[in-house]
Design a protein around this motif. Structure first.
Motif, PDB file in Angstrom:
ATOM      1  N   LEU A  70      -7.309  21.660  19.606  1.00  0.00           N
ATOM      2  CA  LEU A  70      -6.780  22.130  20.899  1.00  0.00           C
ATOM      3  C   LEU A  70      -6.826  21.027  21.948  1.00  0.00           C
ATOM      4  CD1 LEU A  70      -8.218  25.760  21.187  1.00  0.00           C
ATOM      5  CD2 LEU A  70      -5.811  25.113  21.261  1.00  0.00           C
ATOM      6  N   VAL A  71      -7.974  20.332  22.024  1.00  0.00           N
ATOM      7  CA  VAL A  71      -8.119  19.245  23.001  1.00  0.00           C
ATOM      8  C   VAL A  71      -7.050  18.179  22.753  1.00  0.00           C
ATOM      9  CG1 VAL A  71      -9.602  17.310  23.693  1.00  0.00           C
ATOM     10  CG2 VAL A  71     -10.558  19.601  23.535  1.00  0.00           C
ATOM     11  N   LEU A  72      -6.849  17.833  21.476  1.00  0.00           N
ATOM     12  CA  LEU A  72      -5.855  16.813  21.125  1.00  0.00           C
ATOM     13  C   LEU A  72      -4.454  17.222  21.558  1.00  0.00           C
ATOM     14  CD1 LEU A  72      -6.464  15.418  17.530  1.00  0.00           C
ATOM     15  CD2 LEU A  72      -5.837  14.105  19.544  1.00  0.00           C
ATOM     16  N   VAL A  73      -4.037  18.416  21.162  1.00  0.00           N
ATOM     17  CA  VAL A  73      -2.668  18.852  21.439  1.00  0.00           C
ATOM     18  C   VAL A  73      -2.437  18.996  22.947  1.00  0.00           C
ATOM     19  CG1 VAL A  73      -1.023  20.753  21.166  1.00  0.00           C
ATOM     20  CG2 VAL A  73      -2.354  19.959  19.203  1.00  0.00           C
ATOM     21  N   VAL A  74      -3.356  19.691  23.628  1.00  0.00           N
ATOM     22  CA  VAL A  74      -3.159  19.922  25.065  1.00  0.00           C
ATOM     23  C   VAL A  74      -3.248  18.609  25.847  1.00  0.00           C
ATOM     24  CG1 VAL A  74      -3.964  21.164  27.106  1.00  0.00           C
ATOM     25  CG2 VAL A  74      -4.034  22.281  24.877  1.00  0.00           C
ATOM     26  N   SER A  75      -4.227  17.754  25.510  1.00  0.00           N
ATOM     27  CA  SER A  75      -4.387  16.509  26.273  1.00  0.00           C
ATOM     28  C   SER A  75      -3.213  15.567  26.037  1.00  0.00           C
ATOM     29  CB  SER A  75      -5.703  15.813  25.927  1.00  0.00           C
ATOM     30  OG  SER A  75      -5.685  15.337  24.598  1.00  0.00           O
ATOM     31  N   MET A  76      -2.661  15.547  24.814  1.00  0.00           N
ATOM     32  CA  MET A  76      -1.528  14.654  24.559  1.00  0.00           C
ATOM     33  C   MET A  76      -0.254  15.150  25.238  1.00  0.00           C
ATOM     34  SD  MET A  76      -2.441  11.913  23.139  1.00  0.00           S
ATOM     35  CE  MET A  76      -3.836  12.088  24.206  1.00  0.00           C
ATOM     36  N   ARG A  77      -0.079  16.459  25.370  1.00  0.00           N
ATOM     37  CA  ARG A  77       1.069  16.974  26.141  1.00  0.00           C
ATOM     38  C   ARG A  77       0.874  16.651  27.622  1.00  0.00           C
ATOM     39  NH1 ARG A  77       5.121  16.359  24.795  1.00  0.00           N
ATOM     40  NH2 ARG A  77       6.070  17.817  26.237  1.00  0.00           N
ATOM     41  N   VAL A 109       2.498  10.876  18.106  1.00  0.00           N
ATOM     42  CA  VAL A 109       1.903  10.203  16.945  1.00  0.00           C
ATOM     43  C   VAL A 109       0.382  10.389  16.944  1.00  0.00           C
ATOM     44  CG1 VAL A 109       1.412   7.919  15.949  1.00  0.00           C
ATOM     45  CG2 VAL A 109       3.741   8.506  16.644  1.00  0.00           C
ATOM     46  N   ILE A 110      -0.239  10.224  18.112  1.00  0.00           N
ATOM     47  CA  ILE A 110      -1.691  10.359  18.192  1.00  0.00           C
ATOM     48  C   ILE A 110      -2.138  11.786  17.875  1.00  0.00           C
ATOM     49  CG2 ILE A 110      -3.661  10.285  19.771  1.00  0.00           C
ATOM     50  CD1 ILE A 110      -2.219   7.921  21.134  1.00  0.00           C
ATOM     51  N   ALA A 111      -1.444  12.781  18.465  1.00  0.00           N
ATOM     52  CA  ALA A 111      -1.814  14.172  18.222  1.00  0.00           C
ATOM     53  C   ALA A 111      -1.653  14.510  16.733  1.00  0.00           C
ATOM     54  CB  ALA A 111      -0.965  15.107  19.077  1.00  0.00           C
ATOM     55  N   THR A 112      -0.530  14.075  16.131  1.00  0.00           N
ATOM     56  CA  THR A 112      -0.282  14.389  14.721  1.00  0.00           C
ATOM     57  C   THR A 112      -1.287  13.699  13.813  1.00  0.00           C
ATOM     58  OG1 THR A 112       2.054  14.441  15.328  1.00  0.00           O
ATOM     59  CG2 THR A 112       1.551  14.549  12.998  1.00  0.00           C
ATOM     60  N   THR A 113      -1.621  12.435  14.111  1.00  0.00           N
ATOM     61  CA  THR A 113      -2.605  11.714  13.303  1.00  0.00           C
ATOM     62  C   THR A 113      -3.964  12.412  13.368  1.00  0.00           C
ATOM     63  OG1 THR A 113      -1.453   9.668  13.879  1.00  0.00           O
ATOM     64  CG2 THR A 113      -3.646   9.447  12.892  1.00  0.00           C
ATOM     65  N   GLY A 114      -4.367  12.810  14.567  1.00  0.00           N
ATOM     66  CA  GLY A 114      -5.643  13.513  14.736  1.00  0.00           C
ATOM     67  C   GLY A 114      -5.662  14.828  13.975  1.00  0.00           C
ATOM     68  N   LEU A 115      -4.550  15.571  14.041  1.00  0.00           N
ATOM     69  CA  LEU A 115      -4.472  16.855  13.333  1.00  0.00           C
ATOM     70  C   LEU A 115      -4.530  16.635  11.825  1.00  0.00           C
ATOM     71  CD1 LEU A 115      -1.761  18.796  15.403  1.00  0.00           C
ATOM     72  CD2 LEU A 115      -4.241  19.100  15.433  1.00  0.00           C
ATOM     73  N   TYR A 116      -3.851  15.571  11.345  1.00  0.00           N
ATOM     74  CA  TYR A 116      -3.889  15.247   9.912  1.00  0.00           C
ATOM     75  C   TYR A 116      -5.329  14.980   9.475  1.00  0.00           C
ATOM     76  CZ  TYR A 116      -3.568  12.414   5.694  1.00  0.00           C
ATOM     77  OH  TYR A 116      -3.762  11.900   4.443  1.00  0.00           O
ATOM     78  N   ALA A 117      -6.053  14.182  10.269  1.00  0.00           N
ATOM     79  CA  ALA A 117      -7.444  13.862   9.943  1.00  0.00           C
ATOM     80  C   ALA A 117      -8.290  15.132   9.914  1.00  0.00           C
ATOM     81  CB  ALA A 117      -7.999  12.863  10.963  1.00  0.00           C
ATOM     82  N   LEU A 118      -8.093  16.000  10.904  1.00  0.00           N
ATOM     83  CA  LEU A 118      -8.874  17.249  10.979  1.00  0.00           C
ATOM     84  C   LEU A 118      -8.601  18.135   9.763  1.00  0.00           C
ATOM     85  CD1 LEU A 118      -8.548  18.219  14.742  1.00  0.00           C
ATOM     86  CD2 LEU A 118     -10.653  17.613  13.536  1.00  0.00           C
ATOM     87  N   ILE A 119      -7.319  18.258   9.381  1.00  0.00           N
ATOM     88  CA  ILE A 119      -6.950  19.107   8.234  1.00  0.00           C
ATOM     89  C   ILE A 119      -7.550  18.530   6.958  1.00  0.00           C
ATOM     90  CG2 ILE A 119      -5.017  19.894   6.803  1.00  0.00           C
ATOM     91  CD1 ILE A 119      -3.371  19.964   9.493  1.00  0.00           C
ATOM     92  N   ARG A 120      -7.449  17.193   6.816  1.00  0.00           N
ATOM     93  CA  ARG A 120      -7.972  16.560   5.611  1.00  0.00           C
ATOM     94  C   ARG A 120      -9.492  16.735   5.522  1.00  0.00           C
ATOM     95  NH1 ARG A 120      -5.812  10.984   2.888  1.00  0.00           N
ATOM     96  NH2 ARG A 120      -7.609  10.738   1.536  1.00  0.00           N
ATOM     97  N   ILE A 121     -10.185  16.687   6.660  1.00  0.00           N
ATOM     98  CA  ILE A 121     -11.630  16.894   6.665  1.00  0.00           C
ATOM     99  C   ILE A 121     -11.952  18.350   6.343  1.00  0.00           C
ATOM    100  CG2 ILE A 121     -13.628  17.055   8.212  1.00  0.00           C
ATOM    101  CD1 ILE A 121     -12.594  14.443   9.539  1.00  0.00           C
ATOM    102  N   ALA A 122     -11.161  19.277   6.882  1.00  0.00           N
ATOM    103  CA  ALA A 122     -11.430  20.704   6.717  1.00  0.00           C
ATOM    104  C   ALA A 122     -11.197  21.174   5.284  1.00  0.00           C
ATOM    105  CB  ALA A 122     -10.564  21.513   7.676  1.00  0.00           C
ATOM    106  N   LEU A 123     -10.231  20.559   4.592  1.00  0.00           N
ATOM    107  CA  LEU A 123      -9.879  21.052   3.244  1.00  0.00           C
ATOM    108  C   LEU A 123     -10.739  20.433   2.143  1.00  0.00           C
ATOM    109  CD1 LEU A 123      -5.975  21.205   3.522  1.00  0.00           C
ATOM    110  CD2 LEU A 123      -7.623  23.047   3.815  1.00  0.00           C
TER     111      LEU A 123
END
Lengths: 123, 131
Positions: A70-77, A109-123
């Protein structure tokens, strides 16, 4: 012939021609970030300096993962829109177009990269 | 119009905002600092996201990113970002006050500017102590 009166076209738009939509978005995202940031700063700060296992475990926690996303998406917008205003203030013509494309793309790019990292860590 | 006097010479008008003779005020400094901190924060965000990506990907990649993150450079960026985020935070709250038509007289606006600067330093130290 147009049926809309001049007044009707002007109401709510103001000199920026987009009304208060930008200002209202920045207000909403600022308030949301103000609520999330103190907790998130603590969680992120606590994770720095750990081993890879500790860092992965910290961000695999559902609360930390969702809050970070949430912080990533909202702060990057918030950044993209705020930075766009700076570009519009100082740059004109092609430089303005290029600057706007750059800040919007960079934040995406930053928001998507962060989300990718989070998903990869979560799975 | 002044130009329409028949003379082809351009009228030399003063240009705003006179940066060479501009008297710096608390309100202008606190305003530009909001923009500067907001943009400077991207350095910290990029480093943080890169570090998180490395943690997600592999051991050698994390070793590299973590070495940068915990180096003097990484600590400088993170501490600077911490101050920047607290400054931007307080300045943003100040804008919410302004939007609510509060604190708009010069004396209060200047006090709020100082509150942002001093408050951000206090909050940065406090965060470093707690975390």
């Amino acid at each position: 012939m147009t049926y809309m009166t001049d007044r009707k076209r002007a109401v709510g738009a103001g000199s920026a021609h987009s009304g208060t939509a930008h200002h209202w978005f920045m207000t909403v995202s600022a308030v949301v970030l103000a609520v999330m940031l103190p907790v998130w700063l603590y969680l992120f700060g606590a994770a720095i300096g750990g081993t890879r296992e500790q860092v992965v475990a910290a961000f695999a926690n559902p609360f930390t993962a969702i809050l970070t996303a949430l912080v990533l998406v909202v702060s990057m917008r918030h950044f993209a829109k705020g930075s766009a205003v700076m570009v519009e203030d100082y740059a004109h013509g092609t430089a303005r177009k290029a600057g706007l494309i750059f800040v919007i793309s960079l934040s995406a790019v930053i928001a998507t990269t962060g989300l990718y990292a989070l998903i990869r860590i979560a799975l | 119009m002044a130009e329409a006097t028949g003379s082809s010479k351009r009228v030399e008008r003063p240009l705003s905002p006179h940066l060479q003779i501009y008297r710096i005020q608390m309100t202008s400094v606190s305003s530009i600092l909001t923009r500067i901190t907001g943009h400077a924060l991207m350095v910290g965000v990029i480093l943080g996201v890169w570090w998180l990506l490395a943690a997600a990907v592999s051991d050698p990649y994390f070793a590299l990113a973590n070495a940068v993150m915990t180096s003097w450079f990484g600590k400088l960026v993170m501490t600077g970002s911490l101050w920047a985020v607290w400054y931007h935070y307080l300045a943003g709250l100040r804008h919410l006050l302004f939007d609510a038509r509060l604190g708009l007289d010069i004396k209060t606006a200047e006090r709020l500017g100082w509150a942002c600067i001093i408050g951000s330093v206090v909050l940065t130290v406090l965060t470093l102590v707690i975390v």
